[in-house]
Scaffold this active site. Structure first.
Site, PDB file in Angstrom:
ATOM      1  NE  ARG A 197      -2.895  -3.049   0.226  1.00 44.89           N
ATOM      2  CZ  ARG A 197      -3.594  -3.685  -0.729  1.00 44.89           C
ATOM      3  NH1 ARG A 197      -3.831  -3.057  -2.071  1.00 44.89           N
ATOM      4  NH2 ARG A 197      -4.284  -4.843  -0.608  1.00 44.89           N
ATOM      5  CE  LYS A 316      -2.479  -8.688   8.688  1.00 42.33           C
ATOM      6  NZ  LYS A 316      -2.399  -8.036   7.213  1.00 42.33           N
ATOM      7  CD  GLU A 320      -6.159  -8.592   5.744  1.00 42.95           C
ATOM      8  OE1 GLU A 320      -4.848  -8.022   5.878  1.00 42.95           O
ATOM      9  OE2 GLU A 320      -6.872  -8.002   5.314  1.00 42.95           O
ATOM     10  CG  ASP A 394      -8.577  -2.179   5.781  1.00 47.61           C
ATOM     11  OD1 ASP A 394      -7.700  -1.724   6.480  1.00 47.61           O
ATOM     12  OD2 ASP A 394      -8.310  -3.025   4.980  1.00 47.61           O
ATOM     13  CD  GLU A 422      -5.364  -0.595   1.950  1.00 43.48           C
ATOM     14  OE1 GLU A 422      -4.562  -0.490   3.015  1.00 43.48           O
ATOM     15  OE2 GLU A 422      -5.793  -1.654   1.492  1.00 43.48           O
TER      16      GLU A 422
END
Ligand code: GCU
Length: 733
Positions: A197, A316, A320, A394, A422
């Site tokens: 991004r 994280k 995802e 998001d 983004e």
């Protein structure tokens, strides 16, 4: 004869040299002229020559002698910055003196004379400072005092800002301190120098040449951050590569940390939860396994040998596709606490992200972080801080504040904003983010009664050892102007300013930035402040008005994609979010739908839950609304939606007109760059508008009202458009 001819040759040669010399001189002048052109590299630390003679004379009088108390030496960054800034702006080098009546006195409280300190407000915060004009005899003396060298540096940068924005120095009485402790940039930079991004070139970390080669940009990065109070940087992507923890990279991390340290900036790393397996050769990463725990302790001890003031980890996990404790039947607290235990002896912290969602989002992805984290309130170790994105989806152009703010009173929470654009036009659209940041920071959660704003929650320590903080996903790359768009620099700047103190106004920050970056010319500054303030709403209007969200192109997230109905997971499609059908449009998250509104305090819940009280700006976030619903404006929902899309485009046209009038007021190179970018933004805004209006029209079956220009192409044209290799996809490397 011989002599004469030799003499003639000498004369001819001398003439030729003179001509060559003249040409070289002209060449140099041209070069110098070119180097006057502003390519944006200097950011807001432009230190342009002050051309207003009266102002320059006053400043010169005040600053011709500077006393750096305690003789901080030649490597002192505050001293060097001040000397350099003054020299550029006033075109002379101030005299450094120990004389008691220098016009400017700079130093730590310890180094300053007691007689001066007793007239200053006490500085209790390590990063705090004061700037005060004092009358000494019949002379006015400006004093910059900090508790630490970092405080002094921050004070120096503030004084430079006052000079850049041409403020009076005659009666200064400034006392400053940061409201949050950790003010951190998150780089989503990969080891192969792609940036997830990222829209401003490659990663500025030249891993291959580190540690031997230190780029000037590293120091300038540190200067820019220190100038706005940013005191931490997470060097690598949250989708982390375990190699980061190997000696091969740690020695490079050390080299960067050494550059940043004098600027008060600590280094942090994103770590991959499965590192004990990937680089430690263990069979498991189970956080309750003793070998795994020992592995993290050893690894952390090793890191501190390289970087003694290492800040800690950003993680994280179980999000995802990233590994995490849930693979072993453990929860987020188990994972975070294991790392916290390893970091605690060194005063390191864990920033554990709450951006999690399952591969099966059940009825509403927006609810998942709350559902997973709320039950863990109070279960995290003292040196863990949970990092929560500003909204539950998001980083959309507008989201209501994340319901976790206010829901975890026993756990320190840290804000995560996205500075990189983004979902707000990459580095092409002029989108000033301060109004977005402030909207969220100022939102009332009602968690502990009226006035419990998100900012207050961030600032309040749930227990004495808690750390407070805020993070911004960086928009920085190797582009000469750092951020891709000259105005994208303002978002880095505004993030730092608001991380320091959320009460500052978006307008003031924009004004300071414009003056420091471009010019103090009022006929430029005033209209451009207005355009910057308006710019966020412009983008909301032409992309996702009235609470629409996540309707962008798939994967790259470039351009409109409201028709996206197939993806690896349902919640990566657009139709999952807008739910347009023949009856209406919007995601019912009220008590008749997914019940996401129940995650807020009752006062907020009531506001969002009812169609009648829900603000227009969040309407379709929380409700599925009939096309013919009468809005507050009197228009039907369909007309209102169309109106917003068209208004978005019209406002970019207005921006274009205003900017085109700025030629001659700012550097020509910057002028042209922004002019071209606004033209691209307009094209993209029109594409967003036409694609979305035509697509939603297939459900509303209503016309675009008379008087609005009709889209130039049919819907199929927009659906078929492809944008290969749109930037920003870095990959997990
Ligand atoms: C978004 C973004 C990803 C990023 C993720 C995150 O989903 O598109 O590229 O990895 O946020 O914040 O972890």
């Amino acid at each position: 004869m011989v002599d004469t001819s030799n003499q003639q040759i000498r004369i001819i040669m001398q003439k030729q040299f003179r001509v060559l010399g003249l040409m070289a001189f002209i060449g140099l002048l041209l070069l110098a002229n070119c180097s006057f052109a502003d390519d944006g590299y200097k950011l807001w630390l432009n230190y342009s020559k002050i051309t207003d003679r009266t102002v320059a004379a006053q400043y010169s009088q005040q600053l011709k002698q500077i006393n750096f108390a305690g003789n901080p030496g030649n490597n002192n960054v505050a001293k060097n910055e001040l000397m350099h800034g003054v020299a550029d702006m006033l075109q002379f080098a101030p005299q450094i003196t120990t004389s008691g009546d220098a016009g400017l006195l700079v130093g730590t409280v310890k180094a300053l004379p007691a007689g001066v300190v007793k007239n200053l407000q006490a500085i209790t915060n390590d990063e705090g400072y004061v700037i005060k004009t004092m009358n000494i005899g019949n002379r006015k003396q400006v004093v910059i005092a900090g508790k630490t060298q970092t405080g002094v540096l921050y004070g120096v940068f503030n004084l430079l800002k006052l000079l850049q924005t041409q403020q009076q120095l005659g009666a200064l009485n400034i006392a400053e301190y940061p409201r949050l402790e950790r003010r951190v940039l998150n780089h989503w930079d990969n080891l192969n120098r792609t940036v997830e991004r990222g829209y401003a070139g490659a990663s500025i970390w030249n891993w291959h040449k580190l540690p031997g080669y230190i780029e000037q940009q590293y120091t300038d990065y540190a200067r820019a951050n220190a100038s706005i109070g940013i005191n931490g940087t997470v060097l690598n992507n949250v989708n982390a590569n375990a190699l980061m923890l190997t000696p091969e990279y740690l020695v490079k991390v050390k080299a960067l940390a050494d550059v940043f340290r004098p600027y008060g900036i600590r280094v942090y790393l994103s770590v991959k939860f499965s590192s004990p397996i990937e680089v430690g050769k263990l069979k498991t990463a189970d956080p309750l396994n003793s070998e795994v725990r020992q592995w993290w302790k050893d690894k952390v001890d090793e890191i501190y040998k390289y970087v003694p003031d290492f800040g800690g980890f950003l993680v994280k996990a179980n999000s995802e596709g990233q590994p995490g404790p849930q693979a072993y039947g453990r929860n987020h607290a188990d994972g975070a606490n294991m790392m916290a235990e390893a970091l605690a002896p060194h005063n390191g912290i864990v920033m554990w992200r709450a951006f999690v969602y399952d591969s099966n989002p059940l009825n509403d992805r927006a609810k998942q972080a709350y559902d997973e984290f709320k039950p863990l309130d109070g279960k995290f170790a003292d040196n863990v801080i949970v990092q929560v994105k500003n909204g539950a989806i998001d980083f959309q152009p507008r989201e209501p504040f994340h319901p976790l703010f206010g829901a975890m009173p026993k756990t320190p929470l840290m804000m995560e904003f996205q500075i990189t654009q983004e979902y707000t036009g990459f580095a092409t659209h002029l989108f000033y983010e301060a109004p977005l940041f402030k909207e969220v920071l100022g939102a009332d959660t009602y968690a502990a009664g009226k006035g419990t704003t998100v900012a207050k929650i961030l600032e309040t320590k749930p227990h004495p050892k808690a750390v407070t903080g805020i993070a911004g996903v960086a928009n920085i790359g190797t582009d000469r102007n750092w951020c891709g768009h000259p105005f994208a620099q303002s978002n880095w700047y505004a993030f730092g300013r608001l991380a320091w103190n959320a009460n500052q106004s978006s307008a003031q920050i924009a004004e300071d930035w414009l003056r420091m970056t471009f010019t103090n010319n009022k006929s430029f500054v005033q209209p451009m402040v207005q355009q910057m303030l308006q710019s966020r709403e412009n983008t909301v209007n032409y992309m996702t008005p009235l609470g629409l969200h996540h309707i962008m192109g798939i994967n790259t997230h470039f351009g409109p994609g409201p028709w996206v109905n197939k993806a690896e997971r349902p919640d990566w499609t657009a139709v999952y979010y807008h739910k347009a059908d023949s009856l209406g449009i919007g995601f019912d998250r009220s008590s008749t739908g997914s019940k996401a509104t129940s995650q807020y305090a009752p006062q907020v819940q009531q506001l969002f839950d009812k169609l009648e009280t829900c603000p227009d700006s969040n309407l379709l976030w929380f409700h599925h609304v009939s096309w013919n619903y009468k809005m507050r404006s009197g228009k039907t929902l369909w007309f209102e939606l169309v109106h917003h899309y068209y208004e978005g485009v019209d406002s970019v046209r207005r921006l274009q007109t205003v900017w085109n009038g700025m030629q001659g007021k700012v550097d020509q190179e910057q002028f042209i760059a922004v002019k071209q970018l606004i033209a691209l933004q307009l094209e993209e805004a029109i594409r967003w508008r036409d694609a979305c209006v035509l697509y939603f029209q297939t459900f509303s079956k209503q016309p675009i009202p008379a008087g609005y220009e009709q889209p130039a192409h049919p819907l199929s044209y927009y659906r078929d458009q492809q944008f290969h290799f749109a930037p920003g996809i870095g990959g997990n490397i």
